[in-house]
Scaffold this motif. Structure first.
Motif, mmCIF file in Angstrom:
data_model
loop_
_atom_site.group_PDB
_atom_site.id
_atom_site.type_symbol
_atom_site.label_atom_id
_atom_site.label_comp_id
_atom_site.label_asym_id
_atom_site.label_seq_id
_atom_site.Cartn_x
_atom_site.Cartn_y
_atom_site.Cartn_z
ATOM 1 N N TYR A 1 0.813 -1.222 0.000
ATOM 2 C CA TYR A 1 0.000 0.000 0.000
ATOM 3 C C TYR A 1 0.844 1.269 0.000
ATOM 4 C CZ TYR A 1 -3.541 -3.454 0.966
ATOM 5 O OH TYR A 1 -4.351 -4.564 0.878
ATOM 6 N N ASP A 2 1.956 1.212 -0.709
ATOM 7 C CA ASP A 2 2.779 2.388 -0.927
ATOM 8 C C ASP A 2 3.651 2.113 -2.146
ATOM 9 O OD1 ASP A 2 3.806 4.886 -0.600
ATOM 10 O OD2 ASP A 2 4.621 4.547 1.406
ATOM 11 N N LEU A 3 4.125 3.185 -2.778
ATOM 12 C CA LEU A 3 5.021 3.058 -3.923
ATOM 13 C C LEU A 3 6.440 3.264 -3.417
ATOM 14 C CD1 LEU A 3 2.943 5.193 -6.449
ATOM 15 C CD2 LEU A 3 3.115 2.697 -6.382
ATOM 16 N N LEU A 4 7.197 2.186 -3.366
ATOM 17 C CA LEU A 4 8.511 2.208 -2.732
ATOM 18 C C LEU A 4 9.631 2.257 -3.767
ATOM 19 C CD1 LEU A 4 7.750 -0.434 0.016
ATOM 20 C CD2 LEU A 4 7.792 2.053 0.259
ATOM 21 N N PRO A 5 10.707 2.983 -3.463
ATOM 22 C CA PRO A 5 11.773 3.156 -4.456
ATOM 23 C C PRO A 5 12.629 1.910 -4.619
ATOM 24 C CG PRO A 5 12.380 4.202 -2.394
ATOM 25 C CD PRO A 5 10.954 3.742 -2.232
ATOM 26 N N LEU A 6 13.173 1.768 -5.808
ATOM 27 C CA LEU A 6 14.107 0.689 -6.114
ATOM 28 C C LEU A 6 15.536 1.160 -5.869
ATOM 29 C CD1 LEU A 6 12.550 -0.475 -9.490
ATOM 30 C CD2 LEU A 6 12.173 -1.444 -7.221
ATOM 31 N N PRO A 7 16.435 0.242 -5.564
ATOM 32 C CA PRO A 7 17.849 0.626 -5.491
ATOM 33 C C PRO A 7 18.364 0.990 -6.878
ATOM 34 C CG PRO A 7 17.616 -1.755 -5.311
ATOM 35 C CD PRO A 7 16.227 -1.185 -5.274
ATOM 36 N N PHE A 8 19.217 1.983 -6.950
ATOM 37 C CA PHE A 8 19.754 2.415 -8.238
ATOM 38 C C PHE A 8 20.991 1.584 -8.558
ATOM 39 C CE2 PHE A 8 17.993 6.861 -7.108
ATOM 40 C CZ PHE A 8 16.711 6.449 -7.440
ATOM 41 N N THR A 9 20.750 0.318 -8.902
ATOM 42 C CA THR A 9 21.831 -0.621 -9.171
ATOM 43 C C THR A 9 21.603 -1.303 -10.516
ATOM 44 O OG1 THR A 9 20.693 -2.489 -8.121
ATOM 45 C CG2 THR A 9 22.058 -1.084 -6.698
ATOM 46 N N GLU A 10 22.654 -1.871 -11.072
ATOM 47 C CA GLU A 10 22.533 -2.593 -12.335
ATOM 48 C C GLU A 10 21.651 -3.819 -12.175
ATOM 49 O OE1 GLU A 10 22.707 -3.538 -16.216
ATOM 50 O OE2 GLU A 10 23.413 -1.670 -15.280
ATOM 51 N N ILE B 1 6.857 4.241 -18.009
ATOM 52 C CA ILE B 1 7.128 4.182 -16.575
ATOM 53 C C ILE B 1 7.236 5.607 -16.039
ATOM 54 C CG2 ILE B 1 8.212 1.916 -16.574
ATOM 55 C CD1 ILE B 1 10.943 3.375 -16.637
ATOM 56 N N GLU B 2 6.806 5.780 -14.804
ATOM 57 C CA GLU B 2 6.845 7.105 -14.177
ATOM 58 C C GLU B 2 7.891 7.149 -13.078
ATOM 59 O OE1 GLU B 2 3.493 10.039 -12.406
ATOM 60 O OE2 GLU B 2 4.038 8.351 -11.131
ATOM 61 N N ASN B 3 8.678 8.209 -13.068
ATOM 62 C CA ASN B 3 9.598 8.476 -11.963
ATOM 63 C C ASN B 3 8.789 8.792 -10.712
ATOM 64 O OD1 ASN B 3 8.950 10.916 -13.649
ATOM 65 N ND2 ASN B 3 9.883 11.973 -11.906
ATOM 66 N N ILE B 4 9.133 8.160 -9.581
ATOM 67 C CA ILE B 4 8.334 8.336 -8.374
ATOM 68 C C ILE B 4 8.988 9.343 -7.429
ATOM 69 C CG2 ILE B 4 7.473 5.974 -8.536
ATOM 70 C CD1 ILE B 4 9.232 5.415 -5.965
ATOM 71 N N SER B 5 8.212 9.856 -6.494
ATOM 72 C CA SER B 5 8.746 10.632 -5.386
ATOM 73 C C SER B 5 9.280 9.673 -4.328
ATOM 74 C CB SER B 5 7.672 11.533 -4.780
ATOM 75 O OG SER B 5 6.573 10.763 -4.336
ATOM 76 N N SER B 6 10.299 10.104 -3.591
ATOM 77 C CA SER B 6 10.892 9.221 -2.589
ATOM 78 C C SER B 6 11.506 10.034 -1.463
ATOM 79 C CB SER B 6 11.946 8.307 -3.221
ATOM 80 O OG SER B 6 13.020 9.068 -3.738
ATOM 81 N N TYR B 7 11.775 9.336 -0.383
ATOM 82 C CA TYR B 7 12.280 9.987 0.833
ATOM 83 C C TYR B 7 13.550 9.321 1.345
ATOM 84 C CZ TYR B 7 7.613 11.453 -0.016
ATOM 85 O OH TYR B 7 6.505 11.943 -0.656
ATOM 86 N N ALA B 8 13.936 8.205 0.744
ATOM 87 C CA ALA B 8 15.190 7.517 1.026
ATOM 88 C C ALA B 8 15.499 6.623 -0.167
ATOM 89 C CB ALA B 8 15.104 6.686 2.297
ATOM 90 N N ILE B 9 16.778 6.430 -0.458
ATOM 91 C CA ILE B 9 17.211 5.557 -1.547
ATOM 92 C C ILE B 9 17.867 4.325 -0.931
ATOM 93 C CG2 ILE B 9 18.635 5.342 -3.602
ATOM 94 C CD1 ILE B 9 16.322 7.338 -3.838
ATOM 95 N N PRO B 10 17.357 3.119 -1.227
ATOM 96 C CA PRO B 10 17.890 1.916 -0.573
ATOM 97 C C PRO B 10 19.377 1.675 -0.825
ATOM 98 C CG PRO B 10 15.804 1.455 -1.690
ATOM 99 C CD PRO B 10 16.221 2.815 -2.115
ATOM 100 N N SER B 11 19.817 1.865 -2.061
ATOM 101 C CA SER B 11 21.210 1.631 -2.427
ATOM 102 C C SER B 11 21.442 2.296 -3.771
ATOM 103 C CB SER B 11 21.520 0.137 -2.514
ATOM 104 O OG SER B 11 22.862 -0.085 -2.886
ATOM 105 N N ALA B 12 22.667 2.720 -4.025
ATOM 106 C CA ALA B 12 22.895 3.450 -5.268
ATOM 107 C C ALA B 12 24.289 3.189 -5.822
ATOM 108 C CB ALA B 12 22.687 4.943 -5.061
ATOM 109 N N GLU B 13 24.319 2.673 -7.061
ATOM 110 C CA GLU B 13 25.555 2.585 -7.835
ATOM 111 C C GLU B 13 25.578 3.667 -8.905
ATOM 112 O OE1 GLU B 13 25.660 -2.311 -7.555
ATOM 113 O OE2 GLU B 13 25.316 -1.309 -9.488
ATOM 114 N N MET B 14 24.452 4.364 -9.068
ATOM 115 C CA MET B 14 24.320 5.407 -10.081
ATOM 116 C C MET B 14 23.299 6.410 -9.566
ATOM 117 S SD MET B 14 22.106 3.164 -12.859
ATOM 118 C CE MET B 14 22.964 1.609 -12.551
#
Length: 274
Positions: free
Chosen positions: A109-118, A141-154
């Motif tokens: 019941y929420d739109l949660l961000p994905l990690p920015f990884t390959e 696909i739509e870019n979502i709003s977010s409040y934390a990023i789980p992991s990021a390689e990019m």
């Protein structure tokens, strides 16, 4: 053109609370309506009749809520087939979903961000390709709003570009979400816009958000569009060109005339660009 929509088109989100007002709206007040098929598949009676009447009068686009393109659970193929029937029935010009996940062994019941990884790129791209095969059409696909990023390689823009390329899909650019994320994550909104590929952008969204502090915005769809978002939309038109643009409002509804004033402002901005 995007499907059956001209590039210079301004639309409004179809919400049940607005049904009566939308049915009574003056001709030409908006160019298209957008609904979430998740909320309408199988709906009959008074609500279903109202949807059919509106869809017969106005072009309809669809924006999904629960497909969970980035999630770990298998895609719901029966729901996708039902969605395809809905899109075909109403001759929907554009179908979009969120670049996120909303289910993991049950709905979250929420739109949660994905990690920015390959790895996340390859995972979500494979699922987008599968969804497009079942739906029999390209999706955006739509870019979502977010409040934390789980992991990021990019960075986020690079992640979006990589997904678009790997999935061979389109982008629905939510300008309000860029404004929200630029504040929340400390990046430059205009640089983010410039980093996206024009040839994949098929439509735009704008909406209102709540300011909770100098470095926190909450994406609510429950407020008027702020001046920063209007300015960013104008900048986006200048960089990428005009596309069909939707005003989203999900609650705290003002009179329809107030929403139509915002739709008219979209048209005014679009008219400045041939």
């Amino acid at each position: 053109m995007t499907g059956d929509l001209p590039t210079h088109a301004a639309g409004l989100g179809l919400r049940r609370a607005l049904l009566d007002d939308l049915l009574k709206a003056p001709a030409g007040a908006f160019d298209f309506l957008e609904c979430a098929p998740d909320n309408w598949i199988g709906v009959g009676g008074v609500f279903g009749d109202a949807l059919d009447r509106l869809a017969s009068r106005h072009p309809l686009t669809c924006h999904g809520l629960s497909l969970s393109l980035g999630g770990p659970d298998p895609l719901d193929l029966e729901f996708l087939r039902q969605t395809r029937e809905f899109l075909d029935r109403h001759q929907v010009a554009l179908y979009s979903e969120h670049l996120s996940y909303c289910a993991a062994d049950g709905q979250l019941y929420d739109l949660l961000p994905l990690p920015f990884t390959e790895a996340a790129v390859q995972h979500v791209a494979a699922r987008i390709r599968q969804a497009q095969d079942v739906l029999g059409r390209r999706i955006a696909i739509e870019n979502i709003s977010s409040y934390a990023i789980p992991s990021a390689e990019m960075d986020e823009a690079s992640f979006i570009r990589a997904v678009l390329k790997a999935a061979d899909c389109d982008l629905l650019l939510d300008v309000n979400n860029v404004c929200v994320n630029a504040c929340n994550h400390g990046y430059d909104a205009r640089a983010f816009i410039a980093a996206l590929p024009s040839d994949r952008i098929v439509a735009y969204h704008i909406a209102g958000h709540d300011d909770r502090g100098p470095d926190l915005k909450i994406d609510t769809h429950g407020a008027p569009v702020c001046e920063d978002v209007w300015a960013l939309l104008d900048h986006t038109y200048a960089v990428h060109g005009v596309r069909p643009t939707l005003l989203e409002r999900d609650f705290r509804f003002p009179p329809l005339a107030v929403l139509l004033d915002e739709v008219a402002r979209i048209r005014t901005l679009q008219a400045a660009y041939p």
